[in-house]
Design a protein around this motif. Sequence first.
Motif, PDB file in Angstrom:
ATOM      1  N   ASP A  49       0.832  -1.189   0.000  1.00  0.00           N
ATOM      2  CA  ASP A  49       0.000   0.000   0.000  1.00  0.00           C
ATOM      3  C   ASP A  49       0.875   1.251   0.000  1.00  0.00           C
ATOM      4  O   ASP A  49       2.085   1.188   0.156  1.00  0.00           O
ATOM      5  CB  ASP A  49      -0.916  -0.002   1.222  1.00  0.00           C
ATOM      6  CG  ASP A  49      -2.081  -0.973   1.051  1.00  0.00           C
ATOM      7  OD1 ASP A  49      -2.250  -1.492  -0.064  1.00  0.00           O
ATOM      8  OD2 ASP A  49      -2.803  -1.207   2.035  1.00  0.00           O
ATOM      9  N   TRP A  50       0.240   2.385  -0.125  1.00  0.00           N
ATOM     10  CA  TRP A  50       0.955   3.644  -0.292  1.00  0.00           C
ATOM     11  C   TRP A  50       1.906   3.920   0.861  1.00  0.00           C
ATOM     12  O   TRP A  50       1.563   3.736   2.023  1.00  0.00           O
ATOM     13  CB  TRP A  50      -0.032   4.791  -0.407  1.00  0.00           C
ATOM     14  CG  TRP A  50       0.666   6.094  -0.598  1.00  0.00           C
ATOM     15  CD1 TRP A  50       0.752   7.118   0.283  1.00  0.00           C
ATOM     16  CD2 TRP A  50       1.415   6.484  -1.741  1.00  0.00           C
ATOM     17  NE1 TRP A  50       1.520   8.133  -0.232  1.00  0.00           N
ATOM     18  CE2 TRP A  50       1.937   7.762  -1.489  1.00  0.00           C
ATOM     19  CE3 TRP A  50       1.711   5.885  -2.965  1.00  0.00           C
ATOM     20  CZ2 TRP A  50       2.720   8.439  -2.400  1.00  0.00           C
ATOM     21  CZ3 TRP A  50       2.491   6.558  -3.879  1.00  0.00           C
ATOM     22  CH2 TRP A  50       2.992   7.824  -3.591  1.00  0.00           C
ATOM     23  N   TRP A  99      -0.999   1.627  -4.640  1.00  0.00           N
ATOM     24  CA  TRP A  99      -2.430   1.889  -4.557  1.00  0.00           C
ATOM     25  C   TRP A  99      -3.041   1.027  -3.464  1.00  0.00           C
ATOM     26  O   TRP A  99      -2.782  -0.169  -3.373  1.00  0.00           O
ATOM     27  CB  TRP A  99      -3.105   1.606  -5.895  1.00  0.00           C
ATOM     28  CG  TRP A  99      -2.698   2.591  -6.958  1.00  0.00           C
ATOM     29  CD1 TRP A  99      -1.533   2.592  -7.662  1.00  0.00           C
ATOM     30  CD2 TRP A  99      -3.446   3.731  -7.391  1.00  0.00           C
ATOM     31  NE1 TRP A  99      -1.503   3.654  -8.526  1.00  0.00           N
ATOM     32  CE2 TRP A  99      -2.670   4.375  -8.389  1.00  0.00           C
ATOM     33  CE3 TRP A  99      -4.684   4.267  -7.054  1.00  0.00           C
ATOM     34  CZ2 TRP A  99      -3.096   5.532  -9.039  1.00  0.00           C
ATOM     35  CZ3 TRP A  99      -5.123   5.417  -7.703  1.00  0.00           C
ATOM     36  CH2 TRP A  99      -4.340   6.042  -8.678  1.00  0.00           C
ATOM     37  N   LYS A 100      -3.849   1.632  -2.622  1.00  0.00           N
ATOM     38  CA  LYS A 100      -4.444   0.927  -1.494  1.00  0.00           C
ATOM     39  C   LYS A 100      -5.390  -0.173  -1.966  1.00  0.00           C
ATOM     40  O   LYS A 100      -5.917  -0.128  -3.085  1.00  0.00           O
ATOM     41  CB  LYS A 100      -5.198   1.907  -0.591  1.00  0.00           C
ATOM     42  CG  LYS A 100      -4.280   2.872   0.150  1.00  0.00           C
ATOM     43  CD  LYS A 100      -5.079   3.793   1.065  1.00  0.00           C
ATOM     44  CE  LYS A 100      -4.149   4.747   1.827  1.00  0.00           C
ATOM     45  NZ  LYS A 100      -4.920   5.675   2.682  1.00  0.00           N
ATOM     46  N   GLY A 160      -2.884   7.649  -1.833  1.00  0.00           N
ATOM     47  CA  GLY A 160      -2.975   6.186  -1.806  1.00  0.00           C
ATOM     48  C   GLY A 160      -4.245   5.665  -2.431  1.00  0.00           C
ATOM     49  O   GLY A 160      -4.310   4.492  -2.816  1.00  0.00           O
TER      50      GLY A 160
END
Length: 539
Positions: free
Chosen positions: A319-320, A463-464, A493
């Motif tokens: 994730d971000w 990207w979440k 994100g």
Amino acid sequence: MKNTFAKKFTVCALAGVLGVAFTGCGDDGSSSPKGTGLPAEVADMEELETYGCGMDVIGEKVYVTELEENYECDGEKWFKSYDQTKPSSTSTKSSSSKKSDGFSDSKNSDKDGSSSSDATTSSCSAKSSSSRPTEILEPEITVNETCTEVGACDAIVKTDISTWHFVRKDNFGDDAEYTYTVDGKDLIVTIKSADGSTDSKTYSMYNMESEAGVEMAFNAAKSTCKNGGGNDNKIKSCVKDTVKALPECNASREGFIGKKDSSSYVVCKNGSWEKAKEIDMDTYGKTCTNAEVGKRTNGVVTETNKYYCTSNGWVLMGDWSWDLPKEAYLNPEIEYGTMTDERDGQVYRTTTIGDQVWMAENLNYDYNKGTARSYCYDYIETNCAVTGRLYTWAAAIDSVALANDAVNPQTCGYGKTCTLPSIVQGICPEGWHLPSTSEWRTLFDYVGTSSTAGTALKSTSGWKDDGNGDEAYGFAVLPAGYRGNLDYFNYAGDCAYIWSSTEDDSGYAYLERFYSNYSSVIESPSHKDYAFSVRCLRN
């Protein structure tokens, strides 16, 4: 594996672990320190064993020519060294099946094919890294046996008639063996004399079916045993206890990762085992030095995890994360071009998609003129180095330059409309411009359609909720979020918003919207006084 981890580090490796500087730590092992009496090389193990391995030569290495390997002293015995740096004063045959650390190819390389250590490096830190094993430390199984001795009389258990068995002296001083059994209510005592004859007597007085009777019989049997010196005969009983545990966490194992059970891991820190973080165990044995910044690798424990080497160590590419540099989000399979913004010297990667040449990164030019502003996310300057700056539309089109245009001065921005030139350089460097909506659509048509362009152009990490893209074209759209006109930041994100040069009305202009877990790109107008990202297109 447990034998491997039982060995001690070399003095140089221990120095690297503890951060201690030892003189001569960078030696290549071509000769032993003065006074050790050890040769740099021996013919075979038989010759090596003729040299003592005591505390005075702990950590010293000797090259065994027959095996083409270094052996090291742990203070008690010789073992195959983790540091297989070949002594420079020796020459040995090359071997395609061994690498410089002495392990086979499958253990010497990371899953991405990169070397797990550099045995030719002369620095202390490099030797520490190469000396530490790359395998996760498995628990050792130890069987402990505890034995006790007790006199035969004291070994009798009241509730277990099978223990009523002892040897005592008879009236003539000879050994007599007593065995007790029960028949219903009766107690039967069998005596085996020294000459081998036996005599059994039945005692009905005790009533062995009652608790009181058993108590009386037990006391009588124990008294008979003791009065005849039965306790002189000892009965030994042993209990085995199997223990599965990691070896001691000491200075030589500092930083080691151990497997506590099937699903949990621990790390040796400051003399004790403590719960390991996922990144500790997943990057165990993989080097990340300043010279290796930008290296990528899969996880040791979870192979689907991907890690990126930064100047501060490994960072998970999930994730971000603002901790990852912008380069981590670029596609390593793409051969990027570069361009330099002469205004501030910043270098940007570029990518060619069809007939268009785009910046592969968001613009990061610091523009703040009048009411046309740009921002770093959350006002943190280092965030700009990752995702570039966020610009109001007035800043994106460089409204100040338009207002000062000698031929056609235009007052543009929030609350105003203007007639823009067909190509708007805007905030972009010389030779580049802010793309219009039609130029964005040309890009989307080349990579598929606007319905699939999100997947094709988003970065493959960051990207979440695993909403990453394929990033097959090197465009690497990052979820940089935005700044609202009421001074708040949001959606890093989750979303990316990138300006176009196309105006809608006095309050709105068009932008391209990318979302996590969404394959499409949405083109729609937004407030001119919001701040979004900018990508530049070459003229």
